[in-house]
Scaffold this motif. Structure first.
Motif, PDB file in Angstrom:
ATOM      1  N   MET A  65      -1.789   3.961  -7.124  1.00  0.00           N
ATOM      2  CA  MET A  65      -1.552   3.677  -5.715  1.00  0.00           C
ATOM      3  C   MET A  65      -1.862   2.232  -5.334  1.00  0.00           C
ATOM      4  O   MET A  65      -1.180   1.623  -4.520  1.00  0.00           O
ATOM      5  CB  MET A  65      -2.373   4.646  -4.850  1.00  0.00           C
ATOM      6  CG  MET A  65      -2.188   4.474  -3.359  1.00  0.00           C
ATOM      7  SD  MET A  65      -0.488   4.651  -2.807  1.00  0.00           S
ATOM      8  CE  MET A  65      -0.509   6.318  -2.150  1.00  0.00           C
ATOM      9  N   ARG A  73       5.650   3.394  -1.313  1.00  0.00           N
ATOM     10  CA  ARG A  73       6.254   4.540  -2.012  1.00  0.00           C
ATOM     11  C   ARG A  73       7.376   5.127  -1.166  1.00  0.00           C
ATOM     12  O   ARG A  73       7.243   6.221  -0.620  1.00  0.00           O
ATOM     13  CB  ARG A  73       5.203   5.616  -2.281  1.00  0.00           C
ATOM     14  CG  ARG A  73       3.938   5.140  -2.948  1.00  0.00           C
ATOM     15  CD  ARG A  73       4.154   4.905  -4.447  1.00  0.00           C
ATOM     16  NE  ARG A  73       2.961   4.387  -5.112  1.00  0.00           N
ATOM     17  CZ  ARG A  73       2.640   3.094  -5.161  1.00  0.00           C
ATOM     18  NH1 ARG A  73       3.398   2.200  -4.588  1.00  0.00           N
ATOM     19  NH2 ARG A  73       1.557   2.711  -5.804  1.00  0.00           N
ATOM     20  N   GLY A  74       8.451   4.385  -0.993  1.00  0.00           N
ATOM     21  CA  GLY A  74       9.630   4.927  -0.313  1.00  0.00           C
ATOM     22  C   GLY A  74       9.535   4.969   1.201  1.00  0.00           C
ATOM     23  O   GLY A  74      10.427   5.496   1.848  1.00  0.00           O
ATOM     24  N   GLY A  75       8.462   4.421   1.790  1.00  0.00           N
ATOM     25  CA  GLY A  75       8.349   4.394   3.249  1.00  0.00           C
ATOM     26  C   GLY A  75       9.043   3.160   3.828  1.00  0.00           C
ATOM     27  O   GLY A  75       9.668   2.393   3.098  1.00  0.00           O
ATOM     28  N   CYS A  76       8.921   2.992   5.148  1.00  0.00           N
ATOM     29  CA  CYS A  76       9.511   1.818   5.802  1.00  0.00           C
ATOM     30  C   CYS A  76       8.634   0.609   5.509  1.00  0.00           C
ATOM     31  O   CYS A  76       7.426   0.674   5.706  1.00  0.00           O
ATOM     32  CB  CYS A  76       9.545   1.995   7.315  1.00  0.00           C
ATOM     33  SG  CYS A  76      10.232   3.556   7.840  1.00  0.00           S
ATOM     34  N   GLY A 118       0.832  -1.203   0.000  1.00  0.00           N
ATOM     35  CA  GLY A 118       0.000   0.000   0.000  1.00  0.00           C
ATOM     36  C   GLY A 118       0.862   1.246   0.000  1.00  0.00           C
ATOM     37  O   GLY A 118       1.945   1.270  -0.566  1.00  0.00           O
ATOM     38  N   MET A 119       0.358   2.254   0.710  1.00  0.00           N
ATOM     39  CA  MET A 119       0.978   3.568   0.628  1.00  0.00           C
ATOM     40  C   MET A 119       2.470   3.546   0.990  1.00  0.00           C
ATOM     41  O   MET A 119       3.287   4.197   0.346  1.00  0.00           O
ATOM     42  CB  MET A 119       0.235   4.522   1.550  1.00  0.00           C
ATOM     43  CG  MET A 119       0.508   5.970   1.240  1.00  0.00           C
ATOM     44  SD  MET A 119      -0.415   7.010   2.382  1.00  0.00           S
ATOM     45  CE  MET A 119      -1.299   8.027   1.231  1.00  0.00           C
ATOM     46  N   ALA A 120       2.852   2.767   2.027  1.00  0.00           N
ATOM     47  CA  ALA A 120       4.243   2.762   2.483  1.00  0.00           C
ATOM     48  C   ALA A 120       5.204   2.267   1.416  1.00  0.00           C
ATOM     49  O   ALA A 120       6.404   2.512   1.480  1.00  0.00           O
ATOM     50  CB  ALA A 120       4.385   1.904   3.734  1.00  0.00           C
ATOM     51  N   LEU A 163       0.388  12.317  -1.959  1.00  0.00           N
ATOM     52  CA  LEU A 163       1.744  12.497  -1.434  1.00  0.00           C
ATOM     53  C   LEU A 163       2.354  13.842  -1.855  1.00  0.00           C
ATOM     54  O   LEU A 163       3.435  14.199  -1.393  1.00  0.00           O
ATOM     55  CB  LEU A 163       2.639  11.340  -1.883  1.00  0.00           C
ATOM     56  CG  LEU A 163       2.164   9.945  -1.430  1.00  0.00           C
ATOM     57  CD1 LEU A 163       3.044   8.855  -2.012  1.00  0.00           C
ATOM     58  CD2 LEU A 163       2.152   9.863   0.090  1.00  0.00           C
ATOM     59  N   SER A 165      -3.314   2.162   5.218  1.00  0.00           N
ATOM     60  CA  SER A 165      -3.436   2.811   3.894  1.00  0.00           C
ATOM     61  C   SER A 165      -4.839   3.377   3.686  1.00  0.00           C
ATOM     62  O   SER A 165      -5.428   3.182   2.633  1.00  0.00           O
ATOM     63  CB  SER A 165      -3.129   1.804   2.781  1.00  0.00           C
ATOM     64  OG  SER A 165      -1.763   1.703   2.542  1.00  0.00           O
ATOM     65  N   THR A 177      -6.722  -0.542  -1.118  1.00  0.00           N
ATOM     66  CA  THR A 177      -5.931  -1.291  -0.156  1.00  0.00           C
ATOM     67  C   THR A 177      -6.706  -1.420   1.152  1.00  0.00           C
ATOM     68  O   THR A 177      -7.230  -0.405   1.622  1.00  0.00           O
ATOM     69  CB  THR A 177      -4.607  -0.547   0.107  1.00  0.00           C
ATOM     70  OG1 THR A 177      -4.033  -0.221  -1.168  1.00  0.00           O
ATOM     71  CG2 THR A 177      -3.631  -1.393   0.913  1.00  0.00           C
ATOM     72  N   ARG A 188      10.884   8.438   7.596  1.00  0.00           N
ATOM     73  CA  ARG A 188      10.767   7.991   6.210  1.00  0.00           C
ATOM     74  C   ARG A 188       9.309   7.957   5.768  1.00  0.00           C
ATOM     75  O   ARG A 188       8.721   6.890   5.630  1.00  0.00           O
ATOM     76  CB  ARG A 188      11.395   6.601   6.098  1.00  0.00           C
ATOM     77  CG  ARG A 188      12.143   6.338   4.818  1.00  0.00           C
ATOM     78  CD  ARG A 188      12.665   4.920   4.794  1.00  0.00           C
ATOM     79  NE  ARG A 188      13.915   4.686   5.469  1.00  0.00           N
ATOM     80  CZ  ARG A 188      15.101   5.043   4.988  1.00  0.00           C
ATOM     81  NH1 ARG A 188      15.200   5.651   3.835  1.00  0.00           N
ATOM     82  NH2 ARG A 188      16.189   4.785   5.672  1.00  0.00           N
ATOM     83  N   PRO A 189       8.693   9.112   5.588  1.00  0.00           N
ATOM     84  CA  PRO A 189       7.305   9.102   5.115  1.00  0.00           C
ATOM     85  C   PRO A 189       7.270   8.654   3.649  1.00  0.00           C
ATOM     86  O   PRO A 189       8.268   8.807   2.935  1.00  0.00           O
ATOM     87  CB  PRO A 189       6.877  10.567   5.236  1.00  0.00           C
ATOM     88  CG  PRO A 189       8.143  11.343   5.149  1.00  0.00           C
ATOM     89  CD  PRO A 189       9.234  10.469   5.673  1.00  0.00           C
ATOM     90  N   PRO A 190       6.148   8.063   3.202  1.00  0.00           N
ATOM     91  CA  PRO A 190       6.069   7.714   1.779  1.00  0.00           C
ATOM     92  C   PRO A 190       6.158   8.972   0.917  1.00  0.00           C
ATOM     93  O   PRO A 190       5.712  10.041   1.323  1.00  0.00           O
ATOM     94  CB  PRO A 190       4.702   7.046   1.642  1.00  0.00           C
ATOM     95  CG  PRO A 190       3.945   7.382   2.873  1.00  0.00           C
ATOM     96  CD  PRO A 190       4.940   7.700   3.935  1.00  0.00           C
ATOM     97  N   VAL A 191       6.779   8.862  -0.233  1.00  0.00           N
ATOM     98  CA  VAL A 191       6.965  10.021  -1.127  1.00  0.00           C
ATOM     99  C   VAL A 191       6.617   9.640  -2.559  1.00  0.00           C
ATOM    100  O   VAL A 191       6.580   8.458  -2.897  1.00  0.00           O
ATOM    101  CB  VAL A 191       8.432  10.528  -1.112  1.00  0.00           C
ATOM    102  CG1 VAL A 191       8.748  11.241   0.174  1.00  0.00           C
ATOM    103  CG2 VAL A 191       9.420   9.399  -1.351  1.00  0.00           C
ATOM    104  N   CYS A 194       7.435   8.806  -6.214  1.00  0.00           N
ATOM    105  CA  CYS A 194       8.621   8.143  -6.760  1.00  0.00           C
ATOM    106  C   CYS A 194       9.480   9.137  -7.538  1.00  0.00           C
ATOM    107  O   CYS A 194       8.980  10.149  -8.044  1.00  0.00           O
ATOM    108  CB  CYS A 194       8.209   7.031  -7.727  1.00  0.00           C
ATOM    109  SG  CYS A 194       7.157   5.768  -7.007  1.00  0.00           S
TER     110      CYS A 194
END
Lengths: 192, 596
Positions: B463, A43-46, A39-41, B390, B112, B30, B353-356, B358
């Motif tokens: 997403m 995208r570059g998250g942990c 899911g959302m994480a 994002l 999510s 999700t 480390r928040p989601p970003v 790409c």
């Protein structure tokens, strides 16, 4: 019974790696359970994958202080998961840091080295892997997950062997990327 | 019989195939998406599968199919049921002929999602049976029961897995498919058309059915009482797995009530449990549904049993349970002091480390173009649900509001009515535009509202993992379909100013935004550039060390994850770069160029 944590950053291929471990274990007659971050994480998250091998397991999440091995795809992500590791547990960690955008923006000098130092001070069974070198030898940054699996299986703490892993990888990966992944696996196994 | 490692969502799909489902619809979200994708991937050939335009459409298509006697299934995430609630509430009164299962995946955490709503409440509200599996293995078997109950009682049923069941994998023994029944077909009858009189009569039947189902569920195979003792734990769903794990870890034993059908509540079984204990701990996620049912039963039957749970703050009220949180609550409840509080080494400060977005994401370019064009002019940017949410993160800071699917377009209109002096932008993705954006555009045209609509068209539903939608020209049956042009739709809705632009041509994109912002009334810009996940990377870019002055404008303006500093130098991480060229266009010193 083996509990294994794979910790990394979205996009590094932890989900596939956890499936490969679980399927290789199942091919040997074990039962497996996994929990993934999807899911959302991504995208570059942990992202953290939990893989549990054994016949009488209920929770998909590994309890703290229980993991036999942590495969860290990134130094800080391995540190973040340290509470899961049991006292005699093993850590395999990729030495290269993935610098988050937040760190670049705040002029932070995060480069992973202090995380590796911390792991050295805390974990006896620690193996730091130059995943970048293996990837460049294989010609693709996308083989990092398989290289780390190689290094992990070489520790002997996964209940599965190099040959088991190779068999599952051959069955699971598309033929066009198979050769480079098998090379990464063998370089990971031999890594010292 | 074969054993496979299946994710819970795949298990639900395989179980539905085994149960003879023929029509499957849904909208991606999700943690539910992989159910429908697995049906399509493992389709034996007789199943029709579609991504519908939204959850309401999906539920209605599945209902229509079930009117004929076929088994149908519709999948969505928890907030999707809000969109589909209109047909759902009426369908309860009409009923179905073939088994119809509405799979709604809840997301405790939330991991999510925008809410932590509990679909078990929806079941109570709608007076529908709901199934709550505790593992992928159980989900595989339970989905077939759901179809059977649906058919037996001529009602749609809810099936509610949560994230850790949906996205957890397990070794599952796949059994042979059951025989497909030949459906009777649609039979004309007044019962298929809802009228007040019919609703009243059917309401009586629904109320009469509730206790029958509750009685049935008291002997249902996945509801049970285990163990012994005067202390009891009541649980269901994934919390059952955590409770079992905690009891093993603590070497503790107690009476255990497992509720897999929270509604109608298996009263007889629960009463048997309550009559044997003095005190109960209820372990569940999201809302105290089982807890309130037990309190109700204690009142109804004058039982002197203490019920602990969320209402007594023994279990957290928000967020997901973990083995640790459950172990702690169970240890406290069982008066086990042996469990020393965990001692962990103090960890060093970890990077956030928040989601970003790409590296190479076209949304970054689109947001940046709008930001640059509107610099110095007060503007409010309403966002929506998708990867482009994002765009809220620094340094873009381009999402001032986000509410729910399709709301950005209409929230912007409300903001404009209240603050007309400000320029209002509404960002919407292509899939979200089709899902629920179109009515908002009509509202703006009809009411002559002055907003700029920006459609971020990346040719996919990114997403949730790149599902096709009406604009992509592909369906889940593998067919080539008519591509619906967003530009044509907006024009047809009466928007007079519609323009399409490539966001990676920064200068032109900025000019386009400036012109659109000058237009009075609704103006629309469609930024067209495909998601990086569905395209091949262009030649990569690199920083020329001799020309780079280390001003870091590229990093500060764009926040691209491929732009990295090391040893006081900026460089581009080749493993991440997609060659989008935006950083080269932003660099004032011409220090970034393409690499051959």
């Amino acid at each position: 019974m083996v509990d294994c944590i794979l910790a990394g950053v979205g996009g590094q291929g932890t989900v596939l790696a956890s499936k490969i471990i679980a399927e290789a274990a199942m091919a040997k007659g074990y039962k497996a359970r996994t929990a993934e971050t999807i899911g959302m994480a991504q995208r570059g998250g942990c992202v953290v994958s939990h893989v549990r091998i054994g016949n009488d397991i209920h929770s998909p999440l590994i309890p703290h202080k229980t993991a036999d091995i942590i495969i860290g795809f990134e130094p800080a992500e391995a540190v973040r998961c340290l509470p899961y590791l049991k006292d005699t547990g093993v850590i395999i960690v990729n030495q290269k840091a993935v610098k988050p955008v937040t760190a670049s923006l705040s002029d932070s000098d995060y480069d992973g080295s202090e995380m590796l130092l911390f792991l050295r001070s805390q974990v006896e069974n620690l193996k730091i892997v130059d995943g970048e070198a293996i990837c460049s030898a294989c010609g693709s940054p996308k083989v990092l997950n398989i290289a780390l699996l190689g290094a992990a299986v070489a520790t002997g703490s996964l209940l599965i062997s190099y040959a088991d892993l190779e068999r599952t990888i051959r069955a699971k990966l598309p033929s066009r990327v198979l050769a480079m992944n098998l090379q990464a696996l063998s370089l990971g196994v031999e890594y010292d | 019989m074969a054993q496979e490692l299946l994710m819970g969502n795949q298990a639900i799909a395989m179980g539905a195939i085994r149960a003879g489902v023929r029509i499957v619809t849904g909208y991606p979200g999700t943690p539910s998406t992989e159910i429908l994708e697995t049906i399509a991937a493992r389709n034996p050939g007789h199943i029709y599968v579609e991504w519908s335009v939204n959850e309401k459409a999906a539920l209605e298509v599945a209902a229509g199919a079930a009117y004929t006697g076929v088994r149908s299934m519709v999948t969505m995430k928890q907030v999707g049921l809000n969109v589909a609630s209109d047909p759902l509430m009426s369908l309860v009164y009409i009923g179905v002929k073939g088994g119809m299962v509405i799979v709604v995946a809840d997301d405790p955490g939330p991991i999510s999602s925008q809410t932590e709503q509990d679909t078990r409440h929806f079941a109570i509200f709608a007076k529908l049976p709901v199934f709550d599996p505790s593992s992928p293995e159980e989900a595989y078997l339970m989905i077939e029961d759901a179809f059977a109950y649906s058919e037996k009682h001529n009602t749609p049923v809810l099936f509610r897995p949560t994230t850790r069941v949906c996205h957890g994998s397990a070794s599952i023994n796949l059994e042979d498919n059951i025989a497909l029944k030949k459906p009777e077909g649609f039979v004309k009858d007044p019962k298929w058309s809802i009228f007040p009189r019919l609703s009243y009569q059917n309401h009586l039947l629904i109320e009469a059915r509730q206790p029958v189902l509750a009685e049935d569920f008291s002997s249902y195979r996945f509801n049970s009482i285990l163990g012994s003792g005067k202390k009891g734990i009541a649980t269901g769903g994934i919390s059952y797995a955590y409770t079992k794990e905690a009891l093993t870890m603590l070497s503790a034993e107690c009476r255990l009530l497992k509720v897999s059908t929270p509604h109608p509540f298996p009263e007889k079984l629960a009463l048997e449990f309550l009559q044997a204990v003095d005190e109960v701990l209820v372990v569940e996620e999201l809302d105290p549904v089982i807890e309130k049912e037990l309190i109700f039963l204690c009142g109804k039957h004058h039982l002197n049993v203490k019920i602990n749970g969320k209402l007594t703050h023994h279990i957290q009220n928000a967020g997901e349970n973990t083995v640790e949180s459950v172990s702690q609550a169970v240890a406290e409840f069982m008066s086990i002091t042996a469990m020393a509080r965990e001692e962990h080494p103090v960890l060093p400060e970890l990077p956030v480390r928040p989601p970003v977005l790409c590296a190479g994401c076209p949304h970054r370019a689109s947001f940046y173009a709008v930001k640059k064009a509107m610099r110095g002019r007060r503007s409010i940017f309403s966002g929506d649900i998708g990867c482009y949410t994002l765009g809220n993160a620094s340094p873009l800071n381009m999402v001032d509001t986000c509410l729910c699917m399709g709301a950005g377009i209409t929230i912007a209109q409300g903001l404009e009515r209240a603050e007309p002096g400000v320029k209002h932008f509404a960002f919407v993705g292509d899939s979200t535009f089709f899902h629920s954006g179109i009515t908002g555009v009509i509202n703006a045209v009809y009411n002559e509202t002055d907003i700029v609509l920006v459609v971020l068209d990346n040719s996919t539903t990114a997403m949730t993992g790149h599902q096709p939608h009406p604009g992509t020209g592909r369906t889940m049956m593998g067919n080539i379909a008519e591509k619906i042009s967003i530009s044509d739709v907006i024009t047809a809705l009466g928007v007079k100013y519609v323009t399409t632009c490539n966001p990676f041509d920064l200068e032109k994109a900025v000019k386009t935004v400036k012109e659109a912002a000058e237009h009075e009334g609704i103006a629309a810009i469609i930024f067209e550039a495909p998601c990086i996940a569905i395209t091949k990377p262009s030649p990569l870019y690199a920083v020329d060390e001799d020309k780079c002055t280390d001003c870091r404008i590229c990093i500060k303006e764009l926040g691209c994850p491929a732009l990295i500093t090391a040893d006081d130098k900026v460089f581009i991480e080749p493993a991440l770069c997609y060659g989008c060229s935006i950083c080269a266009q932003v660099c004032p010193f011409d220090a970034i160029g393409g690499v051959d």
